[in-house]
Design an enzyme around this catalytic site. Structure first.
Site, short mmCIF file in Angstrom:
data_model
loop_
_atom_site.label_atom_id
_atom_site.label_comp_id
_atom_site.label_asym_id
_atom_site.label_seq_id
_atom_site.Cartn_x
_atom_site.Cartn_y
_atom_site.Cartn_z
N LYS A 114 -6.99 10.72 26.79
CA LYS A 114 -5.55 10.76 26.55
C LYS A 114 -4.87 9.76 27.48
O LYS A 114 -5.07 9.79 28.70
CB LYS A 114 -5.06 12.18 26.82
O1 G3P Z 1 0.50 18.28 24.83
C1 G3P Z 1 1.85 18.09 25.14
C2 G3P Z 1 2.51 19.40 25.37
O2 G3P Z 1 1.76 20.11 26.30
C3 G3P Z 1 3.90 19.37 25.83
O3 G3P Z 1 4.45 20.62 25.56
O4 G3P Z 1 6.00 22.49 25.75
O5 G3P Z 1 5.41 21.09 27.78
O6 G3P Z 1 6.87 20.18 25.97
P1 G3P Z 1 5.74 21.12 26.31
#
Ligand code: G3P
Length: 218
Positions: free
Chosen positions: A87
């Protein structure tokens, strides 16, 4: 549409796997920190455990922000298991690294994508997956889902092979909308996937079926 669980928590991954609907896992440095995983050896070992738990792809993120650092880190991550995907953040050095990984047969996930323009760059660099962050766009009052529609359409226009991996998914409705938009993958916490189960008529209907059965069968 593939379901990835967005966590570094082994118990959550196991629970998602046990439903038989899990296609892969995504992680990021914040999720690894949440599990208290630190130090290179421990981080590599944790990724190995996750990669061993699922058949599908497991995204492991580099923390370097320079080309050389990303290449060195990415090679170590990719060597853990064949289902590890490296990633890489959507920055200038990241796009150079994506191109290098593509040329060297290492699969990648381009993360922190917030615009269709960035998604075009990721596809041009040969990323295996592109990760647009829906919830974080919604947090700014812009429409996160529109980005998924735009990327899916652009990639179809040109036959880009990069898969649209909708990330920062916060609700079960986001998952449904991504399916309508034609996203290849959604990644979210297990509890968001579990939101898909919920319907009161299912609970009411089951209760009635069982009550009717029990009237005659005690
Ligand atoms: O993989 C990306 C994701 O983990 C982001 O999620 O909820 O932290 O915006 P969030």
């Amino acid at each position: 549409m593939k379901f990835f669980v967005d966590t570094a928590n082994l118990e959550q991954i196991k629970q998602a796997f046990d439903y038989g609907i899990l296609d892969g896992v995504t992680t990021n440095p914040s999720l690894m920190a949440k599990e208290g995983i630190s130090g290179e050896a421990n981080i590599l070992e944790h990724y190995a455990k996750i990669a061993n738990m699922v058949d599908g792809d497991v995204s492991a993120e580099v923390i370097s922000t320079d080309f050389q650092g990303m290449i060195e880190e990415g090679q170590k991550l990719a060597a853990i298991a064949p289902n590890i995907v490296v990633k890489v953040p959507m920055i200038r050095e990241g796009v150079k690294a994506l191109s290098w990984f593509t040329a060297n047969g290492i699969r990648t996930n381009c993360t922190l994508v917030f615009s269709a323009g960035q998604a075009i760059l990721a596809a041009k660099a040969g990323a295996t997956y592109v990760s647009p962050f829906i919830g974080r766009i919604d947090d700014t009052t812009w429409a996160g889902m529109q980005l998924i529609y735009d990327i899916v359409e652009i990639y179809a226009n040109y036959g880009f092979a990069t898969e649209v991996l909708a990330a920062s998914i916060r609700t079960a409705n986001h998952i449904k909308e991504c399916a309508i938009a034609g996203a290849d993958v959604v990644t979210c916490p297990l509890k968001t996937i579990e939101g898909l189960f919920n319907h009161p008529l299912t609970d009411i209907g089951l209760e009635k079926f069982l009550a009717d059965y029990n009237k005659l069968n005690g």
